[in-house]
Design a protein around this motif. Structure first.
Motif, PDB file in Angstrom:
ATOM      1  N   ALA A  67      56.210  42.098  37.603  1.00  0.00           N
ATOM      2  CA  ALA A  67      56.468  42.866  36.379  1.00  0.00           C
ATOM      3  C   ALA A  67      56.509  41.932  35.169  1.00  0.00           C
ATOM      4  O   ALA A  67      55.955  42.254  34.105  1.00  0.00           O
ATOM      5  CB  ALA A  67      57.776  43.640  36.507  1.00  0.00           C
ATOM      6  N   GLU A  68      57.143  40.778  35.324  1.00  0.00           N
ATOM      7  CA  GLU A  68      57.162  39.771  34.256  1.00  0.00           C
ATOM      8  C   GLU A  68      55.753  39.320  33.909  1.00  0.00           C
ATOM      9  O   GLU A  68      55.393  39.206  32.742  1.00  0.00           O
ATOM     10  CB  GLU A  68      57.945  38.544  34.722  1.00  0.00           C
ATOM     11  N   GLN A  69      54.972  39.057  34.941  1.00  0.00           N
ATOM     12  CA  GLN A  69      53.599  38.598  34.753  1.00  0.00           C
ATOM     13  C   GLN A  69      52.781  39.660  34.018  1.00  0.00           C
ATOM     14  O   GLN A  69      52.013  39.343  33.122  1.00  0.00           O
ATOM     15  CB  GLN A  69      52.961  38.288  36.096  1.00  0.00           C
ATOM     16  N   GLY A 107      56.027  30.450  36.815  1.00  0.00           N
ATOM     17  CA  GLY A 107      54.601  30.640  37.024  1.00  0.00           C
ATOM     18  C   GLY A 107      54.223  31.926  37.718  1.00  0.00           C
ATOM     19  O   GLY A 107      55.037  32.808  37.968  1.00  0.00           O
ATOM     20  N   CYS A 108      52.969  31.961  38.053  1.00  0.00           N
ATOM     21  CA  CYS A 108      52.351  33.133  38.661  1.00  0.00           C
ATOM     22  C   CYS A 108      52.920  33.410  40.054  1.00  0.00           C
ATOM     23  O   CYS A 108      52.968  32.510  40.894  1.00  0.00           O
ATOM     24  CB  CYS A 108      50.842  32.903  38.753  1.00  0.00           C
ATOM     25  N   PRO A 109      53.294  34.646  40.318  1.00  0.00           N
ATOM     26  CA  PRO A 109      53.795  34.996  41.648  1.00  0.00           C
ATOM     27  C   PRO A 109      52.712  34.982  42.724  1.00  0.00           C
ATOM     28  O   PRO A 109      53.034  34.861  43.903  1.00  0.00           O
ATOM     29  CB  PRO A 109      54.395  36.380  41.469  1.00  0.00           C
ATOM     30  N   VAL A 110      51.447  35.092  42.349  1.00  0.00           N
ATOM     31  CA  VAL A 110      50.388  35.040  43.359  1.00  0.00           C
ATOM     32  C   VAL A 110      50.448  33.694  44.065  1.00  0.00           C
ATOM     33  O   VAL A 110      50.517  33.618  45.293  1.00  0.00           O
ATOM     34  CB  VAL A 110      48.990  35.288  42.744  1.00  0.00           C
ATOM     35  N   SER A 111      50.458  32.618  43.293  1.00  0.00           N
ATOM     36  CA  SER A 111      50.549  31.286  43.896  1.00  0.00           C
ATOM     37  C   SER A 111      51.970  30.977  44.339  1.00  0.00           C
ATOM     38  O   SER A 111      52.176  30.307  45.356  1.00  0.00           O
ATOM     39  CB  SER A 111      50.054  30.217  42.916  1.00  0.00           C
ATOM     40  N   VAL A 130      53.575  45.311  47.191  1.00  0.00           N
ATOM     41  CA  VAL A 130      53.820  44.777  45.853  1.00  0.00           C
ATOM     42  C   VAL A 130      52.927  43.566  45.615  1.00  0.00           C
ATOM     43  O   VAL A 130      52.301  43.441  44.554  1.00  0.00           O
ATOM     44  CB  VAL A 130      55.309  44.395  45.677  1.00  0.00           C
ATOM     45  N   TYR A 131      52.845  42.690  46.593  1.00  0.00           N
ATOM     46  CA  TYR A 131      52.044  41.479  46.448  1.00  0.00           C
ATOM     47  C   TYR A 131      50.555  41.814  46.308  1.00  0.00           C
ATOM     48  O   TYR A 131      49.879  41.303  45.406  1.00  0.00           O
ATOM     49  CB  TYR A 131      52.280  40.544  47.638  1.00  0.00           C
ATOM     50  N   VAL A 132      50.052  42.687  47.172  1.00  0.00           N
ATOM     51  CA  VAL A 132      48.631  43.065  47.122  1.00  0.00           C
ATOM     52  C   VAL A 132      48.298  43.711  45.778  1.00  0.00           C
ATOM     53  O   VAL A 132      47.278  43.397  45.162  1.00  0.00           O
ATOM     54  CB  VAL A 132      48.257  43.992  48.303  1.00  0.00           C
ATOM     55  N   ASN A 133      49.159  44.600  45.304  1.00  0.00           N
ATOM     56  CA  ASN A 133      48.918  45.217  43.995  1.00  0.00           C
ATOM     57  C   ASN A 133      48.924  44.172  42.888  1.00  0.00           C
ATOM     58  O   ASN A 133      48.111  44.232  41.959  1.00  0.00           O
ATOM     59  CB  ASN A 133      49.953  46.301  43.708  1.00  0.00           C
ATOM     60  N   GLY A 134      49.822  43.195  42.992  1.00  0.00           N
ATOM     61  CA  GLY A 134      49.859  42.125  42.006  1.00  0.00           C
ATOM     62  C   GLY A 134      48.587  41.292  42.022  1.00  0.00           C
ATOM     63  O   GLY A 134      48.055  40.933  40.973  1.00  0.00           O
ATOM     64  N   VAL A 135      48.089  40.999  43.220  1.00  0.00           N
ATOM     65  CA  VAL A 135      46.838  40.239  43.349  1.00  0.00           C
ATOM     66  C   VAL A 135      45.687  41.035  42.732  1.00  0.00           C
ATOM     67  O   VAL A 135      44.892  40.506  41.954  1.00  0.00           O
ATOM     68  CB  VAL A 135      46.550  39.903  44.828  1.00  0.00           C
ATOM     69  N   ARG A 136      45.607  42.309  43.071  1.00  0.00           N
ATOM     70  CA  ARG A 136      44.521  43.136  42.524  1.00  0.00           C
ATOM     71  C   ARG A 136      44.592  43.238  40.997  1.00  0.00           C
ATOM     72  O   ARG A 136      43.565  43.168  40.312  1.00  0.00           O
ATOM     73  CB  ARG A 136      44.544  44.527  43.153  1.00  0.00           C
ATOM     74  N   ASN A 137      45.798  43.396  40.463  1.00  0.00           N
ATOM     75  CA  ASN A 137      45.952  43.495  39.009  1.00  0.00           C
ATOM     76  C   ASN A 137      45.567  42.197  38.319  1.00  0.00           C
ATOM     77  O   ASN A 137      44.928  42.207  37.268  1.00  0.00           O
ATOM     78  CB  ASN A 137      47.385  43.890  38.643  1.00  0.00           C
ATOM     79  N   ARG A 138      45.956  41.060  38.914  1.00  0.00           N
ATOM     80  CA  ARG A 138      45.604  39.765  38.323  1.00  0.00           C
ATOM     81  C   ARG A 138      44.085  39.586  38.363  1.00  0.00           C
ATOM     82  O   ARG A 138      43.477  39.157  37.381  1.00  0.00           O
ATOM     83  CB  ARG A 138      46.318  38.644  39.077  1.00  0.00           C
TER      84      ARG A 138
END
Length: 192
Positions: A67-69, A107-111, A130-138
Motif C-alpha cells: 500500500a505504501e509502494q 524499499g520495494c516489498p517485491v525484493s 497480496v504479494y502476487v497482486n503487488g508484483v503484478r501492479n509493479r
C-alpha cells in the motif's frame, strides 16, 4: 497500569504493522516479536493483544508495504505530470539507485519479501495473494506497448538483490548500472 483506549490500541497496532513492514524488509521475517515490539516502543506482551500470531502480522506487514509502494508510485506518476514514460523512467532510476540498495527497510516489498516468502511455504500460502497482486501492479507500472513489464521487473529486482548482496564491492554499482542500461536499451522507440 490502566487499559488503553480503542483509539490508542488501533494506533499501537498500526505502529507495530508499520515497524514490522520496515524491519521485515530490512532483516527478514525472522525478526523476533520481542525485537519488533521494542522497536515499536511497546511491550512484548502487548503483541498478543493485537495479533493472533506472528504470521498474521507478516501478512499485514506485506499488505502495508505494498500500500505504501502504491501511494509512492502514484505520487511519482503525478510528479511526472501524468506522462507515463517519464514516470516509468523515474521508477527505474529510483529502483536501481544506490539509495534504494542501501535502504531496504524503505524499499520495494517485491525484493524485500521475496527471499522470505520463498523459504517459508506456510507464510507464502497466506500472503501470496497480496504479494502476487503487488508484483503484478509493479510490473504494470513498467509496461510499454506489448510488453507487460514482467521481464523489466525481473531485471530490476534481480539487479537490486544482487547489488545488495555485493554492497561494498565495485560490482554492486556495476550491477545497478547494467540493469539501467539494459532497461533503457530495451525500451527505446523503434525507428520508422
Amino acid at each position: 497500569m490502566g487499559r488503553v483506549s480503542q483509539a490508542q490500541a488501533q494506533e499501537n497496532r498500526q505502529r507495530v504493522v508499520a515497524t514490522a513492514s520496515r524491519m521485515f524488509r530490512e532483516k527478514g521475517t525472522t525478526v523476533s516479536v520481542a525485537d519488533l515490539m521494542k522497536a515499536a516502543g511497546l511491550t512484548h506482551g502487548g503483541f498478543y493483544k493485537q495479533f493472533a500470531s506472528k504470521e498474521d502480522l507478516v501478512d499485514e506487514a506485506i499488505a502495508h508495504a505494498f500500500a505504501e509502494q502504491a501511494a509512492h508510485s502514484a505520487m511519482t506518476f503525478e510528479e511526472s505530470a501524468g506522462e507515463r514514460d517519464a514516470a516509468r523512467r523515474a521508477l527505474i532510476e529510483d529502483y536501481l539507485s544506490l539509495w534504494h540498495r542501501d535502504h531496504p527497510a524503505d524499499g520495494c516489498p517485491v525484493s524485500g519479501f521475496a527471499a522470505d516468502l520463498g523459504r517459508e511455504p506456510e507464510q507464502t500460502a497466506r500472503a501470496q495473494d497480496v504479494y502476487v497482486n503487488g508484483v503484478r501492479n509493479r510490473a504494470a507500472r513498467l509496461a510499454t506497448g506489448d510488453d507487460d513489464g514482467m521481464a523489466q521487473l525481473c531485471t530490476m529486482v534481480g539487479a537490486l538483490v544482487l547489488a545488495r548482496a555485493t554492497r561494498g564491492n565495485p560490482i554492486s554499482e556495476e550491477l545497478l548500472q547494467a540493469a539501467r542500461t539494459a532497461l533503457d536499451e530495451n525500451t527505446k522507440p523503434e525507428p520508422h
